[in-house]
Motif scaffolding. Structure first.
Motif, PDB file in Angstrom:
ATOM      1  N   THR A  14     -12.565   1.858  57.867  1.00 23.51           N
ATOM      2  CA  THR A  14     -12.498   0.868  56.820  1.00 23.51           C
ATOM      3  C   THR A  14     -12.467   0.253  55.251  1.00 23.51           C
ATOM      4  N   GLU A  59     -14.300  -4.328  54.361  1.00 18.83           N
ATOM      5  CA  GLU A  59     -14.434  -4.788  55.894  1.00 18.83           C
ATOM      6  C   GLU A  59     -15.883  -5.102  56.441  1.00 18.83           C
ATOM      7  N   ASN A  93     -16.296  -8.206  59.086  1.00 22.39           N
ATOM      8  CA  ASN A  93     -15.135  -8.332  59.731  1.00 22.39           C
ATOM      9  C   ASN A  93     -16.024  -7.077  61.266  1.00 22.39           C
ATOM     10  N   ASP A 109      -9.979  -4.945  61.071  1.00 16.38           N
ATOM     11  CA  ASP A 109      -9.650  -6.461  60.389  1.00 16.38           C
ATOM     12  C   ASP A 109      -9.719  -6.982  61.351  1.00 16.38           C
TER      13      ASP A 109
END
Length: 385
Positions: free
Chosen positions: A21, A24, A27, A104
């Protein structure tokens, strides 16, 4: 009295999902929610490997882990890179099978269960989620991105002989034994870890592919930029010429060649176009060439350690000093060899090689050494219900 019996230990996970990541935060909770839903009946864990995201992604993962014990976080300081993050995440796991997917939400977790069943039941080395088999699609990509992806896939044939339909996929499950047989040959460069695995494997991998419908990003921004393509080309070059010659050194030397052309062009312009004395023109050309080499190396050769802000200036000063010492070594070695009755061209080449090796080694250590950045305070984790 006898000692009390130890508390029973929880069974180890069968499957680890490694998620690299960078920014993010929005998400991650959605991905965990989806993993909880689709991996029912499987002992699993998720390891988020975060490259010190400014948006507080790592803090959010740790907050989730307070409520769910199979969520883990590895926060990396002073280094970046999707492939290297995946490698660290896999090494931190003890599970027999390890999945790698993006954070994502463009990789649909719903296909994980099928991938897991196939790698176990068919005793495969790796199962790849492909956008180019069966019902798989690239989603809402525009024509230019499709063309770039197709070209990258064709170039991958230079180093991968397997008939993969989607060698650019970043979504797969691998058997730990397969990874351990391959891991010391991995370059860890760029963002295409799957390509690296297939190109580095000591023997052909037994693999299968399952369809993947590539989804649109909901939150955050894509990490793809023009230099990602450069990293991909560097990975291919590394697999073609490595490990005998580090691709970083090749690139450093190539930029050094550009510097020679820059030097000569600046020398001519300064001495003949502006009429400056030769010594002055030579000094100006030297500074311009070194500055250009530094900026190009900072942009391309050491992209993962790129200097910014104040460190850009201190790095430039250290690069000047290192190159000055390299020039002294160049002249000294070449003069010694010429004085020992070696051919002038041989003495010149050896001196230049000594200078390039010195500049590369010392700048890697001092100018672009990995350092832990000083971070600004990060946002607090989102409240969890």
């Amino acid at each position: 009295m006898s000692d009390p019996a130890p508390a029973p230990l929880a069974a180890a996970p069968e499957l680890t999902v490694v998620v690299p990541t960078l920014n993010e935060r929005d998400n991650v909770p959605l991905l965990v929610e989806q993993l909880n839903r689709v991996l029912t009946g499987i002992r699993w864990e998720a390891i988020f490997v975060d490259d010190d995201s400014p948006d507080g992604t790592a803090d959010l993962v740790r907050a989730l882990a307070q409520h769910q014990s199979n969520i883990r976080c590895i926060q990396r300081l002073g280094r970046r890179g999707l492939s290297s993050a995946c490698i660290e995440g896999i090494l931190a796991s003890a599970a027999r099978y390890v999945a790698v997917m993006d954070g994502d939400l463009q990789h649909d977790p719903a296909v994980l269960a099928d991938m897991f069943d196939r790698i176990k039941s068919e005793r495969l080395d790796i199962v790849v989620a492909s956008r180019h088999v069966g019902s798989g699609t690239v989603g809402a990509w525009d024509r230019s991105r499709i063309m770039i992806s197709d070209l990258a896939g064709k170039l991958s044939r230079l180093v991968v002989r397997a008939e993969l339909s989607d060698p650019m996929s970043g979504f797969f499950i691998i058997d730990r034994n397969t990874f351990e047989a391959t891991m010391r040959s991995l370059s860890g460069q760029g963002f295409k870890i799957l390509l690296d695995l297939f190109a580095s494997a000591p023997q052909p991998l037994a693999f299968a592919e399952v369809p993947l419908i590539f989804r649109n990003r909901i939150h955050g921004e894509s990490k793809l930029d023009t230099l990602v393509a450069w990293e991909y080309l560097m990975l291919l070059l590394q697999k073609l010429v490595g490990p005998a010659v580090p691709v970083r050194f090749l690139l450093f030397s190539l930029i050094g060649g550009v510097g020679v052309i820059t030097h000569l062009a600046t020398l001519w312009i300064t001495a003949f176009a502006f009429g400056a004395a030769f010594a002055v023109a030579q000094g100006v050309a030297t500074v311009v060439a070194m500055t250009g080499n530094f900026l190009l190396n900072n942009l391309f050769t050491y992209r993962d350690r790129r200097l910014r802000g104040r460190r850009l200036m201190t790095g430039l000063i250290s690069f000047y000093a290192i190159c000055a010492a390299g020039a002294v070594a160049n002249v000294g070695v070449a003069s010694y060899l010429f004085g020992s009755h070696q051919a002038w061209w041989f003495a010149g080449i050896v001196g230049a090689v000594v200078s390039v090796v010195w500049n590369y080694a010392m700048s890697s250590i001092f100018t672009w050494s990995p350092r832990v950045p000083i971070r600004k305070p990060q946002p607090k984790p989102l409240p969890l219900g």
